[in-house]
Design an enzyme around this catalytic site. Structure first.
Site, mmCIF file in Angstrom:
data_model
loop_
_atom_site.group_PDB
_atom_site.id
_atom_site.type_symbol
_atom_site.label_atom_id
_atom_site.label_comp_id
_atom_site.label_asym_id
_atom_site.label_seq_id
_atom_site.Cartn_x
_atom_site.Cartn_y
_atom_site.Cartn_z
ATOM 1 N N HIS A 55 0.880 -1.172 0.000
ATOM 2 C CA HIS A 55 0.000 0.000 0.000
ATOM 3 C C HIS A 55 0.916 1.222 0.000
ATOM 4 C CE1 HIS A 55 -3.378 -2.635 0.766
ATOM 5 N NE2 HIS A 55 -2.785 -3.113 1.852
ATOM 6 N N THR A 56 1.177 1.761 -1.195
ATOM 7 C CA THR A 56 2.167 2.832 -1.313
ATOM 8 C C THR A 56 1.744 4.108 -0.598
ATOM 9 O OG1 THR A 56 1.214 3.462 -3.450
ATOM 10 C CG2 THR A 56 3.064 1.929 -3.486
ATOM 11 N N CYS A 57 0.437 4.334 -0.469
ATOM 12 C CA CYS A 57 -0.020 5.554 0.212
ATOM 13 C C CYS A 57 0.372 5.545 1.689
ATOM 14 C CB CYS A 57 -1.528 5.699 0.080
ATOM 15 S SG CYS A 57 -2.086 5.941 -1.618
ATOM 16 N N PHE A 58 0.523 4.344 2.254
ATOM 17 C CA PHE A 58 0.821 4.235 3.681
ATOM 18 C C PHE A 58 2.199 3.628 3.949
ATOM 19 C CE2 PHE A 58 -3.757 3.640 2.950
ATOM 20 C CZ PHE A 58 -4.242 4.771 3.595
ATOM 21 N N ASN A 59 3.001 3.451 2.878
ATOM 22 C CA ASN A 59 4.342 2.865 3.010
ATOM 23 C C ASN A 59 4.295 1.506 3.702
ATOM 24 O OD1 ASN A 59 5.345 5.179 1.826
ATOM 25 N ND2 ASN A 59 5.948 6.132 3.756
#
Length: 823
Positions: free
Chosen positions: A788-792
């Site tokens: 989940h790239t938005c939340f690393n």
């Protein structure tokens, strides 16, 4: 008599066995008595020693799960079989003090390993797993309680893998070669595997027919093109890991060549070739050797606004005198209506001009009344100036050349001596960049020339007294009256109220802190296009009033200072601690803006607007060549026309690329024109622009900021593990960190890209990531990791072995950066 001899023999044998037993018993007793290490002895008694009921390193064995030699990149394993002195299996779950050390003999690089105790019926076996990336000889040391296992250390050789075309390169590469008709030219090729090892164990060197060369002539239409006559031979040298491709062309002209390995183009295998006759070669050599004199060629100039041969579709970017960029003498020609860029027809009567080639510039001039020169166009002799070779023009039937530097509109010229003109330019270019177009060769040339520029200026010390609490202001004050000579000196930094002597530490700390003060967005001199702290930084067009333009000059001088210090090498090497936008880097070297810069600089805008325009029909949209600008409260402030009459010019399918490029010019360049000009003013005081111009924007970032190496220890220290069973936390995570420790920098960057959406860290490393890098225990087993790239967040399933973790993680990061589901 027979019985007597037999009895004596049996007695002698029994005697010797008794003596052997007594010696062994005595040795065990002495060993027990001499062993004062209570931790090693444990609860063993002398009776255990007498029976051989103790772990003996010399009785243990090591077995290998592979046959030598083996290729790099695979998950490898070997097994340590534990035995008592008496030969009975020793249970491996008991603490035995097993230590395994693997290192590359030549490079002294340590390889991380994992240990796993196997279950019944192999409960006396410890499985050791590891992965190597660098080819060569490795030393494997296996110790128990500080003592080597039998035959330890072991030496294993790992060979390079198969040739990967994308990693294979031509040594001393040029984008254009100048050859002589009938004379051979040899290209040196270094085959490399996936991990950049020079490889000599595969068919790359045993079967030279894997290398193919295709050549076609530039200019003629396909139906007019004839076969190119050339000879090719390939040889190899296994000692130097090189392949030699010998090429001979038998016809004059301009050609495009492509070298492939197994039908896949190699890394830098595409290039142009200009083939000259012997007489033409002599003329070119005479032209290039004539220093300080411009060589001229008679030519015909066609419509300069004919942009049909270029993908830019953009009018020239107006440059200021402080930037000293190439400019035209006739501004009216540069400002033709943009709609003319879509007119493919040449003017009916081409203009007779003269093309001058000097070591530094290529200029096009017209003579009024045959005696008054009028400069029309000027291009720098640098890699950014590209030539395209076309067929004969329709009027004079002369060979055509298109010149495009990415700043001005492409210029189309027809010339009787086109090949000599182009070859003179190319040979001058090769001299300007040090004889090679590879990045490292250009860096070496850049640093050598930069040292030469400042050679007459002393590198003596100059004291810089600054305040840690007002670093930017005190640094500006301390350097206010500095000349170029002062900036070239060795800074001896003194922090107020601190007694530390500057032996290099305070100076390096000052560079680190001042870069943060200038380029950190919290200071508002630079900004990001999104709130993501991993986004790239760009000059701030809406900076507060107290941040004067002089600060951009100071920032430019600081970058120039870092480049000069790095050119001195050794302890002076200093990188710029910042991550600039590609569009800002492009403006530093004078490139024109392109809508594709939005993809890296402002990804959200690229996805929401640029991609929407590219992928949809514009006929039903009411979009014009103007940009609405809103204030901080969200109210419309003003409408900015992207070109004259833009508010009344609709965007259509035919001109939407032109619109996007104008939009890029406005949003990325025009709004920060003054800031960029002052930054360049400071930078060019220390670093001449012609030296910077030999790099493209990606190379410039590497030159200024370095590779941005990813530290595994920093990664491990700041990663947060969320959830998970005992098996996940104790086994899977141990395997995960071992795999991560074995990854190359390129693979680490791909893992970072996979999880965070960016292949680079902010200047503060993993500690500066917001939110923190999280490893989530996924409720799945033996599937590919997701992210989940938005939340690393990296969602890691559970696995049964180190090999499985290695295989799944490699597959995930090599397939892309969009996240993966179940297989």
């Amino acid at each position: 008599m027979f019985y007597v001899i037999g009895g004596i023999t049996v007695s002698v044998v029994a005697f010797f066995f008794t003596i052997k037993f007594l010696f062994e018993l005595a040795a065990r007793v002495v060993s027990f008595l001499q062993n004062e290490d209570r931790e090693r002895r444990g609860d063993r008694t002398i009776y255990d020693y007498v029976r051989g009921n103790y772990l003996d390193p010399r009785s243990c064995k090591v077995s290998w799960d592979w046959k030598d030699p083996y290729e790099v990149g695979h998950s490898m394993a070997f097994r340590v079989h534990l035995f008592y002195k008496n030969g009975q299996p020793f249970p491996a779950h008991r603490p035995v003090g097993l230590r395994v050390h693997i290192s590359h003999v030549e490079l002294a690089v340590e390889i991380p390993v994992t240990q796993e105790v196997l279950q019944e019926p192999n409960s006396n076996v410890v499985k050791v797993a590891f992965t190597v990336r660098k080819a060569g000889r490795y030393e494997i040391t296996v110790k128990l309680g500080g003592l080597n296992v039998a035959y330890s250390p072991y030496y294993k050789i790992f060979q390079p893998g198969m040739v990967v075309p994308s990693k294979t390169k031509i040594v001393c590469h040029f984008s254009t070669l100048v050859l002589t008709c009938g004379q051979p030219h040899t290209l040196q090729i270094v085959p490399r595997d996936e991990y950049d090892n020079p490889t000599n164990n595969s068919m790359s060197l045993r079967d030279e027919h894997n290398y193919t060369l295709s050549i076609h002539e530039l200019g003629p239409q396909e139906e007019e093109s004839t076969g190119v006559s050339f000879e090719k031979s390939v040889t190899s040298n296994r000692q130097t890991f090189q392949v030699f491709l010998r090429l001979t062309l038998h016809s004059r002209g301009c050609f495009h060549a492509c070298i492939s390995y197994q039908n896949q183009p190699i890394n830098n295998g595409e290039f142009d070739i200009i083939v000259l006759s012997e007489d033409e070669k002599n003329i070119v050599e005479r032209n290039v050797s004539t220093s300080g004199v411009s060589i001229y060629f008679e030519a015909y100039l066609y419509n300069a606004t004919n942009c049909s041969s270029t993908p830019w579709h953009l009018p020239p970017m107006h440059m200021t005198s402080s930037q000293r960029r190439p400019s035209t003498a006739v501004d009216e020609e540069d400002e033709d209506s943009p709609s003319e860029c879509h007119t493919p027809e040449k003017v009916k009567k081409p203009k007779k001009v003269y093309c001058y080639v000097s070591p530094k510039q290529f200029s096009v001039k017209e003579f009024y009344l045959k005696i008054i020169p009028w400069r029309l166009y000027t291009f720098r002799v640098c890699p950014g100036t590209k030539f395209s070779y076309l067929g004969p023009d329709p009027v004079h039937k002369l060979l055509t050349l298109v010149v495009d530097d990415g700043i001005q509109p492409p210029v189309e010229l027809s010339c009787k001596e086109r090949n000599i003109l182009a070859a003179t330019f190319i040979r001058s270019l090769h001299k300007n960049i040090g004889g090679s177009e590879t990045f490292q060769d250009k860096v070496n040339f850049f640093q050598r020339e930069l040292r030469q520029v400042h050679m007459k200026r002393p590198h003596s010390k100059v004291t810089l007294k600054v305040s840690r609490h007002a670093l930017l202001e005190s640094s500006l004050k301390a350097t206010r009256n500095f000349s170029i000579s002062d900036w070239s000196k060795n800074f001896e930094v003194v922090f107020q109220d601190e007694e530390a002597l500057d032996w290099g530490g305070p100076r390096r700390e000052w560079f680190e802190l001042i870069c943060k003060a200038l380029f950190d967005t919290t200071n508002q001199l630079f900004t990001r296009f999104s709130d993501n702290n991993q986004a790239l930084v760009h000059p701030n067009p809406n900076r507060p009033a107290h941040l004067r333009l002089k600060m951009y000059e100071f920032a430019g001088r600081l970058v120039g200072k870092c480049l000069y210090e790095s050119s001195l090498g050794g302890a002076y090497k200093q990188l710029v601690r910042a991550r600039f936008t590609r569009s800002f880097l492009a403006q530093i070297i004078g490139l024109r803006m392109h809508y594709k810069y939005f993809e890296t600089d402002d990804p959200e805008f690229y996805k929401s607007k640029v991609c929407f325009i590219l992928n949809n029909d514009m006929s039903e949209m009411e979009l014009v060549f103007a940009e609405e600008k809103y204030n901080k409260s969200g109210q419309l402030d003003k409408v900015v026309e992207l070109m004259t009459g833009g508010a009344q010019t609709p965007v259509t399918n035919a001109n939407k690329i032109f619109y996007l490029n104008l939009l890029a010019q406005y949003r990325l360049a025009s709004q920060v024109k003054e800031e960029v000009e002052h930054f360049l003013k400071g930078l060019n005081e220390l670093v001449p622009e012609n030296l910077l111009a030999i790099f493209d924007e990606n190379e410039l970032e590497l030159l200024m900021c370095g590779t941005g190496d990813i530290s595994v220890s920093d990664f491990k220290a700041h990663a947060v593990v969320v959830g998970g069973s005992w098996h996940f936390r104790e086994k899977v995570m141990r395997w995960f960190w071992t795999v991560v420790s074995s990854l190359t920098q390129e693979e680490l960057a791909r893992l970072l890209q996979f999880t965070t959406g960016s292949s680079q860290l902010p200047p503060g490393g993993f500690a500066a990531l917001c939110p923190s890098f999280q490893i989530i225990a996924a409720p799945t087993h033996s599937t590919l990791p997701t992210a989940h790239t938005c939340f690393n967040q990296l969602c890691l399933p559970t696995y049964d072995s180190y090999e499985e973790v290695h295989r799944m993680l490699q597959l995930a990061i090599s397939e892309g950066c969009e996240g993966f589901g179940m297989l």
